[in-house]
Design a protein around this motif. Sequence first.
Motif, PDB file in Angstrom:
ATOM      1  N   THR A 193       0.800  -1.228   0.000  1.00 38.61           N
ATOM      2  CA  THR A 193       0.000   0.000   0.000  1.00 38.61           C
ATOM      3  C   THR A 193       0.830   1.274   0.000  1.00 38.61           C
ATOM      4  O   THR A 193       0.317   2.353   0.306  1.00 38.61           O
ATOM      5  N   GLY A 194       2.105   1.167  -0.334  1.00 40.06           N
ATOM      6  CA  GLY A 194       2.918   2.362  -0.515  1.00 40.06           C
ATOM      7  C   GLY A 194       2.915   3.283   0.683  1.00 40.06           C
ATOM      8  O   GLY A 194       3.085   2.861   1.836  1.00 40.06           O
ATOM      9  N   ALA A 195       2.701   4.568   0.412  1.00 39.72           N
ATOM     10  CA  ALA A 195       2.784   5.585   1.468  1.00 39.72           C
ATOM     11  C   ALA A 195       1.695   5.451   2.519  1.00 39.72           C
ATOM     12  O   ALA A 195       1.789   6.051   3.602  1.00 39.72           O
ATOM     13  N   TRP A 196       0.633   4.670   2.240  1.00 40.06           N
ATOM     14  CA  TRP A 196      -0.438   4.464   3.220  1.00 40.06           C
ATOM     15  C   TRP A 196      -0.093   3.371   4.231  1.00 40.06           C
ATOM     16  O   TRP A 196      -0.822   3.167   5.212  1.00 40.06           O
ATOM     17  N   SER A 197       0.995   2.651   4.013  1.00 41.72           N
ATOM     18  CA  SER A 197       1.298   1.479   4.842  1.00 41.72           C
ATOM     19  C   SER A 197       1.390   1.760   6.338  1.00 41.72           C
ATOM     20  O   SER A 197       0.980   0.911   7.146  1.00 41.72           O
ATOM     21  N   PRO A 198       1.923   2.914   6.776  1.00 43.59           N
ATOM     22  CA  PRO A 198       2.010   3.131   8.231  1.00 43.59           C
ATOM     23  C   PRO A 198       0.673   3.086   8.959  1.00 43.59           C
ATOM     24  O   PRO A 198       0.638   2.837  10.164  1.00 43.59           O
ATOM     25  N   SER A 199      -0.424   3.313   8.257  1.00 43.16           N
ATOM     26  CA  SER A 199      -1.730   3.288   8.914  1.00 43.16           C
ATOM     27  C   SER A 199      -2.089   1.888   9.421  1.00 43.16           C
ATOM     28  O   SER A 199      -2.999   1.743  10.242  1.00 43.16           O
ATOM     29  N   PHE A 200      -1.371   0.851   8.942  1.00 39.95           N
ATOM     30  CA  PHE A 200      -1.635  -0.518   9.385  1.00 39.95           C
ATOM     31  C   PHE A 200      -0.597  -1.007  10.396  1.00 39.95           C
ATOM     32  O   PHE A 200      -0.632  -2.171  10.792  1.00 39.95           O
ATOM     33  N   SER A 201       0.300  -0.125  10.797  1.00 40.78           N
ATOM     34  CA  SER A 201       1.389  -0.532  11.680  1.00 40.78           C
ATOM     35  C   SER A 201       0.871  -1.124  12.993  1.00 40.78           C
ATOM     36  O   SER A 201       1.332  -2.183  13.433  1.00 40.78           O
ATOM     37  N   LYS A 202      -0.101  -0.465  13.613  1.00 41.95           N
ATOM     38  CA  LYS A 202      -0.609  -0.934  14.903  1.00 41.95           C
ATOM     39  C   LYS A 202      -1.307  -2.279  14.774  1.00 41.95           C
ATOM     40  O   LYS A 202      -1.052  -3.206  15.557  1.00 41.95           O
ATOM     41  N   SER A 203      -2.196  -2.407  13.800  1.00 44.10           N
ATOM     42  CA  SER A 203      -2.966  -3.648  13.667  1.00 44.10           C
ATOM     43  C   SER A 203      -2.078  -4.814  13.239  1.00 44.10           C
ATOM     44  O   SER A 203      -2.372  -5.963  13.567  1.00 44.10           O
ATOM     45  N   LEU A 204      -0.982  -4.537  12.539  1.00 45.95           N
ATOM     46  CA  LEU A 204      -0.073  -5.600  12.115  1.00 45.95           C
ATOM     47  C   LEU A 204       1.046  -5.836  13.128  1.00 45.95           C
ATOM     48  O   LEU A 204       1.899  -6.697  12.924  1.00 45.95           O
ATOM     49  N   GLU A 205       1.021  -5.044  14.220  1.00 49.73           N
ATOM     50  CA  GLU A 205       2.004  -5.187  15.294  1.00 49.73           C
ATOM     51  C   GLU A 205       3.425  -5.102  14.764  1.00 49.73           C
ATOM     52  O   GLU A 205       4.319  -5.862  15.148  1.00 49.73           O
ATOM     53  N   CYS A 206       3.634  -4.133  13.862  1.00 50.58           N
ATOM     54  CA  CYS A 206       4.915  -4.041  13.174  1.00 50.58           C
ATOM     55  C   CYS A 206       5.235  -2.585  12.861  1.00 50.58           C
ATOM     56  O   CYS A 206       4.428  -1.904  12.217  1.00 50.58           O
ATOM     57  N   PRO A 207       6.374  -2.066  13.294  1.00 53.38           N
ATOM     58  CA  PRO A 207       6.741  -0.703  12.898  1.00 53.38           C
ATOM     59  C   PRO A 207       6.889  -0.607  11.377  1.00 53.38           C
ATOM     60  O   PRO A 207       7.521  -1.456  10.753  1.00 53.38           O
ATOM     61  N   ILE A 208       6.286   0.439  10.804  1.00 53.59           N
ATOM     62  CA  ILE A 208       6.419   0.690   9.364  1.00 53.59           C
ATOM     63  C   ILE A 208       6.775   2.170   9.209  1.00 53.59           C
ATOM     64  O   ILE A 208       5.917   3.014   8.934  1.00 53.59           O
ATOM     65  N   PRO A 209       8.047   2.524   9.417  1.00 52.51           N
ATOM     66  CA  PRO A 209       8.437   3.933   9.443  1.00 52.51           C
ATOM     67  C   PRO A 209       8.586   4.537   8.040  1.00 52.51           C
ATOM     68  O   PRO A 209       9.687   4.709   7.527  1.00 52.51           O
ATOM     69  N   ILE A 210       7.460   4.854   7.462  1.00 48.31           N
ATOM     70  CA  ILE A 210       7.411   5.459   6.125  1.00 48.31           C
ATOM     71  C   ILE A 210       6.847   6.871   6.245  1.00 48.31           C
ATOM     72  O   ILE A 210       5.883   7.094   6.973  1.00 48.31           O
ATOM     73  N   GLN A 211       7.461   7.803   5.536  1.00 48.07           N
ATOM     74  CA  GLN A 211       6.922   9.146   5.391  1.00 48.07           C
ATOM     75  C   GLN A 211       6.590   9.385   3.920  1.00 48.07           C
ATOM     76  O   GLN A 211       7.324   8.940   3.037  1.00 48.07           O
ATOM     77  N   PRO A 212       5.490  10.086   3.635  1.00 52.07           N
ATOM     78  CA  PRO A 212       5.158  10.372   2.234  1.00 52.07           C
ATOM     79  C   PRO A 212       6.077  11.448   1.672  1.00 52.07           C
ATOM     80  O   PRO A 212       6.193  12.541   2.231  1.00 52.07           O
ATOM     81  N   GLY A 213       6.753  11.128   0.592  1.00 54.38           N
ATOM     82  CA  GLY A 213       7.594  12.098  -0.121  1.00 54.38           C
ATOM     83  C   GLY A 213       6.874  12.546  -1.377  1.00 54.38           C
ATOM     84  O   GLY A 213       6.793  11.819  -2.361  1.00 54.38           O
ATOM     85  N   LYS A 214       6.308  13.722  -1.332  1.00 52.47           N
ATOM     86  CA  LYS A 214       5.405  14.171  -2.392  1.00 52.47           C
ATOM     87  C   LYS A 214       6.176  14.589  -3.645  1.00 52.47           C
ATOM     88  O   LYS A 214       7.165  15.324  -3.577  1.00 52.47           O
ATOM     89  N   GLY A 215       5.715  14.112  -4.774  1.00 50.78           N
ATOM     90  CA  GLY A 215       6.281  14.506  -6.059  1.00 50.78           C
ATOM     91  C   GLY A 215       5.193  14.985  -6.987  1.00 50.78           C
ATOM     92  O   GLY A 215       3.997  14.751  -6.757  1.00 50.78           O
ATOM     93  N   TYR A 216       5.597  15.660  -8.060  1.00 50.28           N
ATOM     94  CA  TYR A 216       4.665  16.220  -9.038  1.00 50.28           C
ATOM     95  C   TYR A 216       5.105  15.837 -10.448  1.00 50.28           C
ATOM     96  O   TYR A 216       6.292  15.575 -10.698  1.00 50.28           O
ATOM     97  N   SER A 217       4.157  15.832 -11.361  1.00 49.28           N
ATOM     98  CA  SER A 217       4.503  15.717 -12.774  1.00 49.28           C
ATOM     99  C   SER A 217       3.444  16.395 -13.616  1.00 49.28           C
ATOM    100  O   SER A 217       2.307  16.628 -13.167  1.00 49.28           O
ATOM    101  N   VAL A 218       3.840  16.734 -14.840  1.00 45.76           N
ATOM    102  CA  VAL A 218       2.907  17.208 -15.855  1.00 45.76           C
ATOM    103  C   VAL A 218       3.127  16.359 -17.097  1.00 45.76           C
ATOM    104  O   VAL A 218       4.261  15.985 -17.421  1.00 45.76           O
TER     105      VAL A 218
END
Length: 424
Positions: free
Chosen positions: A257-282
Amino acid sequence: MTTAASNGSVIVVGGGVVGLACAHYLRQLDLQITVIERGAIGGACSLGNCGYICPSHVLPLTEPAAIRVALKSMFQPASPFRVKPTLSPTMWRWMLEFGRRCTHRRMMQSAVHLHAILQSSMSEYRQLTEAGHLECEWKPLGLLYAMRSQQAMDEFASTDRLLTEHFDISARRIEGQDLPEFDSALRTDLAGAYYYEHDAHLNPGTLTSAWAARLRGQEVRLVEDCELQDVETDRRRVTRLRTSQGEMSAETVVIATGAWSPSFSKSLECPIPIQPGKGYSVTTARPDPCPRHPILFPEHRVGVTPFESGFRIGSMMEFVGYDETIPPRRIEQLFAAADHYLVGSASRADVSEWYGWRPMTWDSLPIIGRTPRLSNVLLATGHNMLGVSLATATGKLIAEIVADKPTHLNIAPYSPARFSRSTR
């Protein structure tokens, strides 16, 4: 919708390029595969990136100068690499761990592991495309790093020497006066460039569409607009997924689940230290003349990619949380950066604007493998800026682990368990 578990069943949560790659390799084990995606299959970060498959991207973001650049960027809102000031303890912890790794020694440690998985992924892409399994505008035309200043050329020469000496990845140096002959779309006043001929590029939107179609033809079930909301566990196993479309169960669950993965850290009993690094394109019409090669502009932290029916300018790196806006100044920055290097300006008419959140880990390595406490859950996330580049090797590793086979790469450097150990 309620889906019961059956023998040999796998649910892949996340329908981006990494999730699709996992489904592809798992299906080769003759397992029953379901992919659920909170939005559209192949959307989010898999859609608007520049499509580079780049073994030359061996060096991680945790280079020695990175923390200094990050701190300066807090006071420079227009910086192409920007960290927004925040009081978030989670973000400060991430930045602290990131900063601890911004040394030459730690950078090279991560680079060794990135090199291994990048080489594996390139090999897998070549096999898939040469066999005709994926129609994705695959172009093995290399990747060009173009510079405006002689100082940038000289600084990059050190990087190229490092890549040559430690990873046997060498570039061809092209002086400024020779660039127009190499690619007529480049301006005559550039200092020069370095050309990594063994890189490639593809159209990421075409890739995910083709992969999804192929998986459907192999009876893989793809469920869109299906958001994972929670998991139920029992005896160190996930027994049920609660989704926006009902309950689901499977023998094995893969979280991609990419950048959304930390939201499951508690329920999966596993640290998932991810921060969203925002990028842009045209994405816009092809300029005239259009570059033949994909090109990176390191001085502006922007890249361009020619597609068969379009042209993409992208990049930037912002640590601004899960911000959903597309500031007009960022879009103009992309166009302006390209104008510094290209003969023909990209059209500002009929432009498709995009943003995405890259899943950034503090050691620049992906997170691949079983979670420490739940035996039937695997993570395939945290690919930083290399999700497309690393997708195939990630899928292959996940399938090897599920099949309980020896992995073709040492899995330890990518294991989720590294975040459960005390930080060294």
